[in-house]
Write a protein that holds these residues in place. Structure first.
Motif, PDB file in Angstrom:
ATOM      1  N   ALA A   9       0.830  -1.204   0.000  1.00 33.64           N
ATOM      2  CA  ALA A   9       0.000   0.000   0.000  1.00 33.64           C
ATOM      3  C   ALA A   9       0.861   1.249   0.000  1.00 33.64           C
ATOM      4  N   HIS A  10       2.024   1.173   0.658  1.00 35.75           N
ATOM      5  CA  HIS A  10       2.895   2.337   0.810  1.00 35.75           C
ATOM      6  C   HIS A  10       4.341   1.972   0.472  1.00 35.75           C
ATOM      7  N   PRO A  73      -4.819   7.433  -3.284  1.00 37.46           N
ATOM      8  CA  PRO A  73      -4.651   8.350  -2.148  1.00 37.46           C
ATOM      9  C   PRO A  73      -4.221   7.622  -0.879  1.00 37.46           C
ATOM     10  N   ASP A  74      -3.098   8.032  -0.320  1.00 41.30           N
ATOM     11  CA  ASP A  74      -2.599   7.447   0.913  1.00 41.30           C
ATOM     12  C   ASP A  74      -3.604   7.707   2.035  1.00 41.30           C
ATOM     13  N   GLY A  75      -3.965   6.660   2.750  1.00 44.40           N
ATOM     14  CA  GLY A  75      -4.959   6.772   3.813  1.00 44.40           C
ATOM     15  C   GLY A  75      -6.377   6.552   3.341  1.00 44.40           C
ATOM     16  N   HIS A 109      -3.887  -1.283   9.741  1.00 40.97           N
ATOM     17  CA  HIS A 109      -3.989  -0.151   8.811  1.00 40.97           C
ATOM     18  C   HIS A 109      -5.005  -0.481   7.730  1.00 40.97           C
ATOM     19  N   PRO A 110      -6.073   0.324   7.571  1.00 40.65           N
ATOM     20  CA  PRO A 110      -7.082   0.041   6.543  1.00 40.65           C
ATOM     21  C   PRO A 110      -6.498  -0.057   5.135  1.00 40.65           C
ATOM     22  N   ASP A 111      -5.485   0.748   4.827  1.00 39.54           N
ATOM     23  CA  ASP A 111      -4.870   0.680   3.498  1.00 39.54           C
ATOM     24  C   ASP A 111      -4.280  -0.706   3.237  1.00 39.54           C
ATOM     25  N   HIS A 112      -3.707  -1.321   4.264  1.00 32.13           N
ATOM     26  CA  HIS A 112      -3.139  -2.655   4.098  1.00 32.13           C
ATOM     27  C   HIS A 112      -4.229  -3.664   3.753  1.00 32.13           C
ATOM     28  N   TYR A 113      -5.333  -3.597   4.497  1.00 32.47           N
ATOM     29  CA  TYR A 113      -6.441  -4.526   4.240  1.00 32.47           C
ATOM     30  C   TYR A 113      -6.960  -4.372   2.815  1.00 32.47           C
ATOM     31  N   HIS A 114      -7.245  -3.148   2.416  1.00 31.20           N
ATOM     32  CA  HIS A 114      -7.829  -2.923   1.093  1.00 31.20           C
ATOM     33  C   HIS A 114      -6.832  -3.225  -0.022  1.00 31.20           C
ATOM     34  N   VAL A 144       0.026 -15.001  -2.981  1.00 28.85           N
ATOM     35  CA  VAL A 144       0.547 -15.335  -1.660  1.00 28.85           C
ATOM     36  C   VAL A 144       0.435 -14.099  -0.775  1.00 28.85           C
ATOM     37  N   GLY A 145      -0.071 -14.285   0.456  1.00 24.16           N
ATOM     38  CA  GLY A 145      -0.265 -13.161   1.355  1.00 24.16           C
ATOM     39  C   GLY A 145       0.768 -13.106   2.466  1.00 24.16           C
ATOM     40  N   PHE A 146       1.137 -11.887   2.858  1.00 25.59           N
ATOM     41  CA  PHE A 146       1.997 -11.709   4.027  1.00 25.59           C
ATOM     42  C   PHE A 146       1.243 -10.917   5.086  1.00 25.59           C
ATOM     43  N   PRO A 147       1.513 -11.190   6.381  1.00 24.90           N
ATOM     44  CA  PRO A 147       0.847 -10.451   7.456  1.00 24.90           C
ATOM     45  C   PRO A 147       1.556  -9.143   7.760  1.00 24.90           C
ATOM     46  N   GLU A 148       0.907  -8.306   8.571  1.00 29.11           N
ATOM     47  CA  GLU A 148       1.561  -7.110   9.081  1.00 29.11           C
ATOM     48  C   GLU A 148       2.663  -7.518  10.063  1.00 29.11           C
TER      49      GLU A 148
END
Length: 241
Positions: A9-10, A73-75, A109-114, A144-148
């Protein structure tokens, strides 16, 4: 064309959560790229300009074959048709066999989820010919997914990154507006990742993931499909390095 494409996301997401894996894949000769959905302009520290300089330095250190930055857009990253089409076009243009992004887990972080949601859906949708973008339809083999940072669930598999740990940390330190440097005073830090405790969590995460597979350091991942194991002896043998 790429072998592996990671979406964050960032700027710094991919480095923080799978930087060791990227370094290992490059050492194995794979073509690897990163796509950042935002420029990180909403962060407490730094600006889109300073973060661009940081991600360029990190990308060079990792030896990336390509790095793209979109302008979501960030955030306020959201799963919209327009955003999906942008991701679909990136996937079709770069044609990676393997795509990484955030796992389908509860995210701070919502951006990570989306980000993870958009990329997971787009991996499938990119293969549908009737969805029109500039590039022809193409579907990667797997997502493949990675966690926070904090592991809240047992991962489906762990990649041994012991040989790349120190360089991974060096890559993350390229983002000097976001994280502390060795010996830096963090008494006035406004964010967690700008504190020295962030490095303690990084060490704990890498060590715990490594302990699951009997190595010093690892990075955890999640997948809806089990990975192919060609040599179970090598895959399950544990020997602390």
């Amino acid at each position: 064309m790429l072998d592996i494409l990671a979406f964050g996301a960032h700027p710094d997401d991919c480095e923080m959560f799978m930087g060791g894996t990227i370094l290992k894949m490059k050492a194995l000769g794979y073509r690897v790229g990163i796509c950042d959905l935002t420029r990180g302009e909403a962060g407490t520290y730094g600006s889109s300009l300073s973060r661009k300089k940081e991600l360029d330095k990190a990308g060079q250190l990792m030896g990336l074959d390509t790095r793209l930055t979109l302008d979501l857009p960030d955030g306020n990253v959201r799963n919209t048709e327009d955003n999906r089409l942008q991701i679909i076009e990136v996937i079709r243009r770069l044609r990676p066999e393997l795509v990484f992004s955030f796992a389908d887990l509860t995210m701070r972080h919502p951006d990570h989820y989306h980000c993870g949601e958009i990329v997971r859906e787009s991996v499938y949708l990119a293969g549908l010919e009737k969805i029109s973008t500039h590039s022809p339809a193409f579907r990667p083999s797997s997502f493949v997914g990675f966690p926070e940072l904090v592991m809240t669930q047992r991962p489906d598999f762990v990649i041994d990154i012991s040989d790349f740990w120190e360089k991974r940390q060096e890559v993350i330190r390229c983002f000097h507006t976001q994280v502390t440097q060795p010996g830096e005073d963090d008494s006035n830090a406004k964010t967690f990742i700008r504190s020295n405790r962030f490095w303690e969590y990084q060490e704990a995460r890498g060590g715990m993931a490594g302990a699951l597979i009997g190595t010093r350091y690892g990075e955890p991942f999640f997948s809806n499909a089990p990975p192919q194991v060609t040599d179970p002896f090598t895959a399950f043998k544990k020997e602390l390095k």
